[in-house]
Write a protein that holds these residues in place. Structure first.
Motif, mmCIF file in Angstrom:
data_model
loop_
_atom_site.group_PDB
_atom_site.id
_atom_site.type_symbol
_atom_site.label_atom_id
_atom_site.label_comp_id
_atom_site.label_asym_id
_atom_site.label_seq_id
_atom_site.Cartn_x
_atom_site.Cartn_y
_atom_site.Cartn_z
ATOM 1 N N GLN A 9 0.823 -1.207 0.000
ATOM 2 C CA GLN A 9 0.000 0.000 0.000
ATOM 3 C C GLN A 9 0.858 1.258 0.000
ATOM 4 O O GLN A 9 0.563 2.232 -0.697
ATOM 5 N N GLU A 10 1.940 1.219 0.786
ATOM 6 C CA GLU A 10 2.850 2.359 0.811
ATOM 7 C C GLU A 10 3.513 2.565 -0.548
ATOM 8 O O GLU A 10 3.698 3.700 -1.007
ATOM 9 N N LEU A 11 3.847 1.453 -1.232
ATOM 10 C CA LEU A 11 4.448 1.545 -2.559
ATOM 11 C C LEU A 11 3.472 2.152 -3.555
ATOM 12 O O LEU A 11 3.852 3.001 -4.386
ATOM 13 N N ARG A 12 2.204 1.753 -3.481
ATOM 14 C CA ARG A 12 1.207 2.340 -4.384
ATOM 15 C C ARG A 12 0.997 3.818 -4.091
ATOM 16 O O ARG A 12 0.868 4.630 -5.013
ATOM 17 N N ALA A 13 0.965 4.160 -2.793
ATOM 18 C CA ALA A 13 0.821 5.579 -2.442
ATOM 19 C C ALA A 13 1.999 6.394 -2.943
ATOM 20 O O ALA A 13 1.849 7.515 -3.438
ATOM 21 N N LEU A 14 3.191 5.814 -2.839
ATOM 22 C CA LEU A 14 4.385 6.521 -3.302
ATOM 23 C C LEU A 14 4.380 6.672 -4.818
ATOM 24 O O LEU A 14 4.799 7.704 -5.352
#
Length: 361
Positions: free
Chosen positions: A261-266
């Motif tokens: 999820q953090e990777l997608r947000a980034l």
């Protein structure tokens, strides 16, 4: 009521549009994988400078058996120091680049300015030593070896001061706990309007540089998170193949989902940064176009002014020539009037004589 509701919804939409890029700083992930920079190489270089200072101060006692070779040895050692400083500067540039990739743009700019100073100081010192050797026959105050020792000592002390400043900045960087300052560049061109609106477009080149540093920082974050996802996937596959790994499997699955999820947000944030960069470049291009238009207008006005000035000068020259002609004609007329008056006076005096003689007769 419907009109008021429509107006309030329009106000909310405008506010959301104005704050579209303002909440990125709160959503941006912390750089938890920030690497500390080593000061071992800098300390070793400072020790090398200290040894050179000792050699420069105690050269007559160190080389007491070969006093005639002191200038040659000092110059040779300074050339070696210059080469070592050039190699060490590449290491400093590498460290500054790593700091920049970690997202600390302002800090890297300050380090870049300091990292250039030791090599420049040693280069200037070498140039002064060459000048001392060239002007050796004309120096009578101090000996050549003394002047070379003074130049070398001052050069080493200055380089040591600059290296101390660099070590202090690196120590300050290692003790930082906040977010990278490159994230502040997200606000530079898209802040809400204010009375100082013109200041936002004052330095377009620096804005583009900051945006590029931000993109590099986001790329580094993406690379780090991709490695973390791969590592966690490997760990998850190992625990899934095991029989008693139920609890760690749940924990790893939750951690993997959070990382994903953090990777997608980034990734979404990086796309927003790309959009903002294009918008900032379009704003800068508009400003450049406006400046070019103003320059063209100024050139046209200046050309018209020059043409009008030349025309007025031509008219002034023509009127000056006419005035000169009129003055010459007036002077000629004045001279002719004077001659005519003299002639009239002579004619008046001539008839008076004959009339008196006739009266006597």
């Amino acid at each position: 009521m419907s009109h008021e509701r429509h107006a309030s919804s329009a106000t909310v939409l405008v506010a959301e549009e104005d704050n579209m890029f303002v909440d990125i700083l709160q959503e941006a992930p912390l750089s938890v994988h920030r690497q500390r920079r080593s000061i071992f190489g800098s300390v070793m270089y400072c020790l090398l400078l200290a040894s050179y200072a000792v050699v420069a101060a105690a050269a007559p006692w160190i080389f007491v058996l070969i006093p005639k070779l002191i200038p040659t040895l000092l110059c040779s050692s300074n050339v070696i120091l210059l080469i070592v400083t050039g190699i060490f500067q590449q290491y400093l540039v590498y460290q500054v680049r790593k700091v920049r990739l970690q997202g600390y743009y302002t800090f890297s700019q300050k380090l870049k300015n300091i990292a250039r100073l030791p090599f420049a100081t040693v280069a200037y010192g070498t140039a002064l030593m060459v000048l001392v050797l060239v002007w050796q026959p004309y120096m009578r105050i101090l000996s050549v070896s003394t002047l070379l020792r003074i130049v070398m000592f001052v050069e080493v002390i200055c380089a040591g001061c600059f290296m101390s400043m660099y070590i202090g900045c690196i120590h300050q960087y290692n003790s930082l706990n906040g977010q990278p300052d490159v994230l502040k560049s997200l606000y530079s061109a898209l802040q809400p309007s204010s009375s100082l609106e013109e200041l936002r477009y004052h330095d377009g080149g620096r804005l583009s540089d900051q945006q590029m540093a931000l993109l590099q920082y986001q790329r580094e974050n993406l690379h780090f998170l991709s490695e973390e996802v791969l590592r966690l996937q490997e760990c998850l596959s190992k625990y899934q193949r095991s029989d008693d790994g139920s609890t760690p499997q749940v924990d790893l699955a939750h951690l993997l989902a959070s990382r994903d999820q953090e990777l997608r947000a980034l990734s979404a944030e990086m796309n927003q940064v790309h959009l903002e960069l294009r918008l900032a470049r379009s704003l800068i291009a508009e400003r450049d176009t406006e400046i070019q238009r103003i320059r063209v207008t100024n050139n046209e006005v200046l050309l018209q002014y020059v043409e009008e000035n030349e025309r007025l000068r031509a008219i002034l020259g023509e009127w000056s020539a006419r005035a000169a002609k009129l003055e010459r004609a007036l002077e000629a007329e004045r001279l002719s009037n004077m001659e005519l008056q003299k002639s009239i006076a002579k004619l008046r005096n001539k008839p008076a004589g004959p009339s008196a003689e006739d009266h006597q007769a």
